[in-house]
Structures are given as structure tokens and as C-alpha cells.
Design an enzyme around this catalytic site. Structure first.
Site, PDB file in Angstrom:
ATOM      1  N   TYR A 221       0.767  -1.239   0.000  1.00 52.92           N
ATOM      2  CA  TYR A 221       0.000   0.000   0.000  1.00 52.92           C
ATOM      3  C   TYR A 221       0.799   1.292   0.000  1.00 52.92           C
ATOM      4  CZ  TYR A 221       0.727  -0.951   4.950  1.00 52.92           C
ATOM      5  OH  TYR A 221       1.285  -1.268   6.149  1.00 52.92           O
ATOM      6  N   LYS A 308     -12.152   2.390  12.251  1.00 49.42           N
ATOM      7  CA  LYS A 308     -12.310   1.018  12.733  1.00 49.42           C
ATOM      8  C   LYS A 308     -13.768   0.579  12.621  1.00 49.42           C
ATOM      9  CE  LYS A 308      -8.150  -0.008  13.929  1.00 49.42           C
ATOM     10  NZ  LYS A 308      -7.670  -0.543  15.168  1.00 49.42           N
ATOM     11  N   CYS A 402      -2.495   1.454  49.468  1.00 50.00           N
ATOM     12  CA  CYS A 402      -1.739   0.864  48.373  1.00 50.00           C
ATOM     13  C   CYS A 402      -1.647  -0.648  48.575  1.00 50.00           C
ATOM     14  CB  CYS A 402      -0.334   1.471  48.332  1.00 50.00           C
ATOM     15  SG  CYS A 402       0.727   0.667  47.124  1.00 50.00           S
ATOM     16  N   CYS A 405       2.327  -1.375  49.330  1.00 49.21           N
ATOM     17  CA  CYS A 405       3.097  -0.859  50.468  1.00 49.21           C
ATOM     18  C   CYS A 405       2.205  -0.338  51.586  1.00 49.21           C
ATOM     19  CB  CYS A 405       4.081   0.214  50.007  1.00 49.21           C
ATOM     20  SG  CYS A 405       3.266   1.772  49.602  1.00 49.21           S
ATOM     21  N   CYS A 426       7.865   2.229  47.546  1.00 52.05           N
ATOM     22  CA  CYS A 426       6.851   1.329  47.002  1.00 52.05           C
ATOM     23  C   CYS A 426       7.462   0.565  45.817  1.00 52.05           C
ATOM     24  CB  CYS A 426       5.638   2.163  46.580  1.00 52.05           C
ATOM     25  SG  CYS A 426       4.241   1.221  46.002  1.00 52.05           S
TER      26      CYS A 426
HETATM   27  P1  AMP Z   1      -1.939   0.460  13.929  1.00 53.82           P
HETATM   28  O1  AMP Z   1      -0.855  -0.564  14.073  1.00 53.82           O
HETATM   29  O2  AMP Z   1      -3.261   0.026  14.441  1.00 53.82           O
HETATM   30  O3  AMP Z   1      -1.510   1.825  14.358  1.00 53.82           O
HETATM   31  O4  AMP Z   1      -2.184   0.605  12.373  1.00 53.82           O
HETATM   32  C1  AMP Z   1      -1.135   0.901  11.529  1.00 53.82           C
HETATM   33  C2  AMP Z   1      -0.852  -0.300  10.685  1.00 53.82           C
HETATM   34  O5  AMP Z   1      -1.924  -0.616   9.831  1.00 53.82           O
HETATM   35  C3  AMP Z   1       0.283  -0.064   9.762  1.00 53.82           C
HETATM   36  O6  AMP Z   1       1.521  -0.263  10.384  1.00 53.82           O
HETATM   37  C4  AMP Z   1       0.042  -1.106   8.705  1.00 53.82           C
HETATM   38  O7  AMP Z   1       0.745  -2.272   9.037  1.00 53.82           O
HETATM   39  C5  AMP Z   1      -1.431  -1.430   8.818  1.00 53.82           C
HETATM   40  N1  AMP Z   1      -2.174  -1.279   7.568  1.00 53.82           N
HETATM   41  C6  AMP Z   1      -3.021  -2.201   7.078  1.00 53.82           C
HETATM   42  N2  AMP Z   1      -3.558  -1.809   5.930  1.00 53.82           N
HETATM   43  C7  AMP Z   1      -3.059  -0.589   5.651  1.00 53.82           C
HETATM   44  C8  AMP Z   1      -3.243   0.335   4.590  1.00 53.82           C
HETATM   45  N3  AMP Z   1      -4.074   0.093   3.571  1.00 53.82           N
HETATM   46  N4  AMP Z   1      -2.553   1.486   4.634  1.00 53.82           N
HETATM   47  C9  AMP Z   1      -1.723   1.761   5.672  1.00 53.82           C
HETATM   48  N5  AMP Z   1      -1.513   0.932   6.704  1.00 53.82           N
HETATM   49  C10 AMP Z   1      -2.174  -0.244   6.713  1.00 53.82           C
HETATM   50 ZN    ZN Z   2       2.583   1.941  47.373  1.00 55.13          ZN
END
Ligand code: AMP
Ligand code: ZN
Length: 664
Positions: A221, A308, A402, A405, A426
Site C-alpha cells: 500500500y 475502525k 496501596c 506498600c 513502594c
Molecule cells: P496500527 O498498528 O493500528 O496503528 O495501524 C497501523 C498499521 O496498519 C500499519 O503499520 C500497517 O501495518 C497497517 N495497515 C493495514 N492496511 C493498511 C493500509 N491500507 N494502509 C496503511 N496501513 C495499513
Molecule cells: Zn505503594
């Protein structure tokens, strides 16, 4: 045909079929014919080792064994991505973008492939190196393993650049994953939990012929390199495809956040029909020059955003609540759950954050709770199913002492967290501070891990991080699992940390709220630790980007006699507690108090160099023009709206040359 020609023709033929089969998914010969040709080539190569080629299709079966993966630096950092979960998040993001760049904005929407990231280096069309993401700066060289993945081209086609990196994700499609599991179950072995972990685990197998057996794929990508002559992310994808890489055709170029959402909504439903796992969409500003103008935060590009898909939710029973003490003394309540499978991993614990969170949810031991895994690795409890509450369930009473401690806990006005203030007595705090001190982004002490730190503290060999510098081999040798070699490595690692620059030492000290960026600012501004230690609150808040919360925390740290003597000890051991002479020589106050905007493409220096020059001379860079802007350094192709705005606000516009001349 000579033997050499015959070998080359077979290689070419197999390469083509390999490409059709694994990259395009449209084979034009039978598996049997393919295997026959492959065998033919293998025989010829065995008979004629003089025609060996490290990129021959026969070498896809692996065989090379790597005992220790070499750590290598990435030519440009591999960043993470910021996450968004709603339309509002995306609109906010767009607002931030529009403030910083001119002109129309187009977005490329791609799927977020759920696997392990990889960076591939190609030179003269041949795969040279494959490196895992690691910590983003350095990763492991896993070239031998990656070469066995059939969709990774060993030899490119078309008009590829002479040298470039290309990044992507190593994934394990469902079909192959299930097949692997069927085999394991048949052999009486535990099945693998999920495709992502299996894919990333595969990269670190020592025997590459084992990797060759796994049906991994590589989806690309992003291309990185100098003067590639590519203007947009969408073209990036197109080019990569032409050179022979596997780049899913799903990516779409759109003109608005509404269209982005259409893409998201479509794939939220249709992702279940894909042959591989995806956990969201990645949205990128399409124009590469706009990307450059936007730049990066400490963790992620400002020009990209992950969206997400809604998290999976399951319910389970809360067995107990325990409390953890962090290095700053902050108490975190942890829910211990009846183990449950969530999004492919077994969940046993979830963070409850703080007392308010427990109160808000009225969460009780014995409750049935909903657990959700969003973007974060640690799952969280989002609700309680009150209909399932046992009659005997008692309201949760938050601890007052705590757990480690027994010191009375304090909760300051306006803070969510309870704290144990017994910093010097601690255990988890003592250990946590030293663990932070040695961590990668701080003193980066090779040969010393978090567990060894705990051991050293528990054995009474060290009480604070300055004590590390007093350790010797004789003290270490009697420790459990400490061989002579590892003791030596540890001592060497500690010795080497004396070269770590001041800004990182400052971060390593573990002053609350002083993260990497703040440490950099403070180091640059004050130059010596003593100057920071004696600075007044008033003085501190006048430093760019230092607020009252940070200032108070810094002042409090240095008002503590124990910390002052710690620093004295570090000084005695020649830890870098001031910026180096070399760095100082390049720094002036010429631009002190000036807020500067830069825009366009520069000729004599790169954009990043220009930024560095401004910062080294005490100037402040801002991404948007406002009445506070002192001047605008304009490169080529500066957007017209920026120029208009500068004119309207009477902001001085100067060229790159004028600026550099003036500075001299
Ligand atoms: P995160 O690790 O959750 O911060 O997401 C970042 C990671 O998403 C990057 O390091 C990539 O490995 C992954 N990734 C998967 N698909 C893509 C995409 N189409 N473009 C950019 N990153 C991607
Ligand atoms: Zn403590």
C-alpha cells in the site's frame, strides 16, 4: 538453446505463471504443468551451479535458516495510524487538514489489512531486503522468510525506479488459515487462534522452508523513495500494481468525507465476503504534496486515518477486581474475567480505568459484563447486564491503601486516578521508574530487560536508576540465569547509555507529563539540567508548548531532595545532562519569538531540513496562517489560498533564498 538460455527461459516462464497465479489469482496453466517446469529448472540448476541466481523461482521453497534476525534501521520511519470511530471523528480530521493545506482534498480509501507490516527494499528491480516494522525505527531483517511468499515479486517488471522501499502487510487468508488448522488438529496439535498472530509469528520462524509451507500473502500500500515522480497515493497503488506487486483493486478515490463514509458502510457489510481479515478502512489524503505539508505527529501521519469497524462484543463474568501500581504511583483497577474468546483472542483481564468508572457502571464482583475490543489491545468493559446480577453481589468498595506498600492513597482534586505517594518505598514504583529509564525510547540499555530490573531491585542491588551505573560483574554473576556473557552485555549496555543525548536522558528521568516531545523542547530551551532545575514556574510556562501542569510537575520533581541527589549521581557517572557542544553550535536565538509558516516545495533544502533550521534557531513553526504569524516562507507551487490569506493578514511572504540569506 544453450543451457544458460534454457535456464533463463524457464525462470522467466515460471515467474510469469507465478505472477498470474499468486498476484492476479488467474492461473493459465495447471498445477501439474507448473510443477513439471519447476522440477525441470531445479534439475538444471543442480547440475549447473555456475548459473545460480538468488532470485530464482526455485528458491521460493526456502531452506535458509536464520538463527538471529539482524536488526536494521528503516530508511524512513514506519508510523502507526490514528484511529477514528465515527463520522464526527472524520469531520474533525478534515477540519484539521483544511486548516493546514490549500486546495481541494481528495482521499484514497483502502482496506486496513489485518496482518503484520513489512517494508521491502528493491534495488534494480530485485528484492534486496525485507524488514518487519519493529518499533517503527528499527525492525528485523526477515528477507529469507519473505522470499518464500509467492506474491512477493523477486524480480519486478515495467518502469520501476532504481531504488525504493515499498510497504505492506503480510496476511494469512482465511482459507489457508483453516487448512493449517485442520492439519494441526489432525496431528493432535493446538489450533492457531487467529490469522493475524499466525501471520506475524510466521515472519520470525527460523526455518524459511517452514514459512514456505504457510499460505501467506503480501498486500502492498505505500511506496517510499526519492524522486519517484509519483504525485498521489492512488498513483502509488497503480504503479505498484504495474511493477508486479499484489495491490487489491478495492481502493477508491473519493472527493468528500460523505463518500468516505459510503465506502466504510459498504465494506462494513461486505468485508465478510473477503478472503482475508480486515478491521477497518484507511483513509489517506491523496495528493503527496499535501501529505508532505501535513506531516506527522509523534506517532502517526496527519494525512491518514484509520476508521475502525465496530468492535465485537461478548459477555462474561467478573471474578475479581485487583489493583495495579504504576511507576508514577497511579493505581489502576483491573477486572479479572472468566476467560472468553473475543475477536480471535482469549480475554481474561480488562482495565477498569479508575474509581469513577467502577462507580459509573456500578460494577460488582459476580456481575455479567459486556467486554469490547476496540482499537486498543486491552479490552474494556462497556456495560453490566443487571438482569444477571446475583442477589449476593455487593457494591464495589474502592481500596484506600496501596496494595503493595499499604500507604494511604491520595486522590487529588480534578484527577481521576488514586495515587500512592510513597515513591521511594513502594516496590512497583521503584521498579517501574527504572524500567522506564532503560526503555528503548529513553536510555535504550541493551542487554537489560524489565524482568532483570525487577530482579536487581528485589535482590537489593539497585534502588534507583543512578545505581545502575555502580553495578559490576561480580555482583551480577550469582543472579539466577545470569551467564558471564549476559552480565558483560548488561554492563556494556549500561556503559553505552552514557552516549544517549540529553533530551532522551530528560525523558528517561520519568518526570510526570514530560514525554518525548516535551523533553525535547525543554532540552533545547534550557540546554543544561541545572537551568531546568532552577527555572521558576513562570519561566517554564513561557517555553513554547509548556503548560502549567507540566511546569508544576517539573518544578515539583526538582524540589524533591531525593531527585536532586539522583541527578548529582548521574552527573558523577557522566550521563549527558546538557546538550552537546556540536548541537549547541548549530543553535541560535535568531528566530526567537517568531512564528513561521512554510508552504510549497523547496529547492536548496528539504522541507524537513527547513523545519529543523527554524527550530534550531529558536523559531516556532505553525501549520496555518493567522494574525500571529510573523512570516511565511514560500517555496514553489505554494497554494493560492495561503498566499491570499497572508496578503489579507499582512503577513510578510519571503522566498526560501531570502530566508536562508537573512539567517546567515
Ligand atoms: P496500527 O498498528 O493500528 O496503528 O495501524 C497501523 C498499521 O496498519 C500499519 O503499520 C500497517 O501495518 C497497517 N495497515 C493495514 N492496511 C493498511 C493500509 N491500507 N494502509 C496503511 N496501513 C495499513
Ligand atoms: Zn505503594
Amino acid at each position: 538453446m544453450t543451457t544458460k538460455e534454457q535456464i533463463e527461459a524457464l525462470r522467466e516462464d515460471l515467474r510469469r505463471h507465478n505472477y498470474k497465479y499468486y498476484v492476479l489469482d488467474t492461473p493459465t496453466i495447471s498445477d501439474f504443468d507448473f510443477d513439471t517446469k519447476l522440477k525441470q529448472l531445479q534439475e538444471l540448476e543442480t547440475k549447473h551451479p555456475e548459473f545460480h541466481d538468488p532470485n530464482s523461482p526455485t528458491l521460493r521453497v526456502g531452506g535458509e535458516v536464520t538463527k538471529h534476525f539482524k536488526t536494521v534501521s528503516h530508511t524512513s520511519r514506519m508510523y502507526s495510524l490514528d484511529n477514528s470511530y465515527s463520522k464526527d471523528d472524520l469531520l474533525d480530521w478534515e477540519k484539521r487538514i483544511k486548516k493546514a493545506v490549500d486546495g481541494n482534498i481528495q482521499y484514497t480509501c483502502e482496506l486496513k489489512y489485518d496482518g503484520a507490516s513489512i517494508s521491502l527494499t528493491y534495488q534494480d528491480g530485485v528484492l534486496k531486503q525485507a524488514v518487519t516494522r519493529g518499533d517503527g525505527f528499527k525492525g528485523d531483517d526477515v528477507t529469507a522468510n519473505i522470499k518464500t511468499i509467492k506474491s512477493v515479486p523477486l524480480q519486478l517488471k515495467g518502469d520501476y525506479p532504481q531504488l525504493f522501499d515499498i510497504r505492506g502487510e503480510i496476511i494469512l487468508p482465511f482459507k489457508g488459515f483453516h487448512k493449517m488448522n485442520e492439519m494441526r488438529i489432525a496431528l493432535g496439535e493446538e489450533p492457531y487462534r487467529n490469522p493475524r498472530n499466525t501471520a506475524s509469528g510466521s515472519l520470525k520462524l527460523q526455518d524459511s522452508s517452514e514459512v514456505a509451507k504457510r499460505p501467506l500473502e503480501c498486500l502492498l500500500y505505500s511506496i517510499k523513495g526519492d524522486r519517484l515522480g509519483i504525485a498521489s497515493q492512488f498513483d502509488n497503488l497503480e504503479k505498484a500494481r504495474q511493477w508486479g506487486f499484489k495491490v487489491p483493486n478495492i481502493a477508491k478515490l473519493v472527493n468528500s468525507i460523505d463518500e468516505v463514509l459510503d465506502f466504510v458502510n459498504y465494506w462494513d457489510v461486505h468485508r465478510h465476503d473477503l478472503p482475508y481479515e480486515t478491521d477497518g478502512v484507511v483513509i489517506k489524503v491523496n495528493d503527496l504534496q499535501q501529505q508532505e505539508e501535513l506531516g506527522y505527529t509523534a506517532k502517526a501521519p496527519r494525512w491518514a486515518m484509520a476508521y475502525k469497524f465496530k468492535a465485537e462484543r461478548v459477555f462474561t463474568v467478573l471474578n475479581t477486581i485487583t489493583y495495579q501500581v504504576g511507576r508514577t504511583g497511579a493505581i489502576t483497577p483491573v477486572a479479572n474475567l472468566q476467560a472468553i474468546n473475543l475477536a480471535g483472542t482469549v480475554v481474561k483481564r480488562a482495565s477498569l480505568h479508575n474509581a469513577d468508572q467502577i462507580k459509573k457502571l456500578d460494577i460488582r464482583v459476580g456481575d455479567t459484563v459486556f467486554v469490547e475490543k476496540g482499537g486498543e489491545i486491552i479490552p474494556k468493559i462497556v456495560a453490566v447486564d443487571l438482569t444477571k446480577r446475583p442477589l449476593t453481589a455487593m457494591p464495589t468498595e474502592y481500596i484506600s491503601e496501596c496494595p503493595e506498600c499499604k500507604t494511604q492513597l491520595i486522590r487529588k482534586e480534578g484527577e481521576a486516578q488514586h495515587y500512592c505517594l510513597n515513591a521511594s518505598g513502594c516496590k512497583p514504583q521503584i521498579i517501574g521508574r527504572i524500567q522506564h529509564f532503560i526503555s528503548r525510547k529513553a536510555m535504550d540499555i541493551d542487554g537489560l530487560g524489565g524482568e532483570t530490573v525487577a530482579l536487581l531491585v528485589n535482590e537489593g542491588l539497585i534502588q534507583n536508576y543512578a545505581d545502575l551505573y555502580e553495578l559490576n560483574k561480580t555482583q551480577l554473576m550469582p543472579l539466577e540465569r545470569m551467564a558471564e556473557k549476559s552480565a558483560e552485555n548488561l554492563i556494556n549496555g549500561i556503559e553505552n547509555s552514557k552516549n544517549i543525548p540529553f533530551e532522551r536522558v530528560l525523558f528517561a528521568l520519568g518526570i510526570r507529563y514530560v514525554g518525548e516531545t516535551v523533553a525535547k523542547k525543554l532540552a533545547k530551551h534550557y540546554k543544561f539540567i541545572d537551568a531546568i532545575a532552577t527555572a521558576s514556574l513562570n519561566d517554564l510556562v513561557n517555553v513554547d508548548e509548556i503548560g502549567i501542569k507540566i511546569a508544576e510537575s517539573v518544578a515539583e520533581f526538582f524540589s524533591n531532595a531525593a531527585n536532586v541527589s539522583l541527578i548529582e549521581n548521574l552527573k558523577k557517572h557522566n550521563i549527558q545532562l546538557e546538550i552537546s557542544a556540536e548541537k549547541r553550535a548549530n543553535q541560535t536565538n535568531k528566530l526567537k519569538g517568531k512564528t513561521i509558516v512554510i508552504s510549497g516545495v523547496f529547492n536548496t533544502v528539504s522541507r524537513n531540513e527547513l523545519k529543523k533550521i527554524i527550530e534550531d534557531n529558536g523559531g516556532k513553526i505553525s501549520s496555518a496562517i493567522s494574525s500571529k504569524t510573523n512570516f511565511l516562507v514560500a517555496g514553489d507551487n505554494m497554494g493560492p489560498s495561503k498566499r491570499d490569506k497572508a496578503l489579507k493578514l499582512n503577513v510578510l511572504v519571503i522566498s526560501e533564498m531570502e530566508f536562508l540569506d537573512k539567517l546567515k
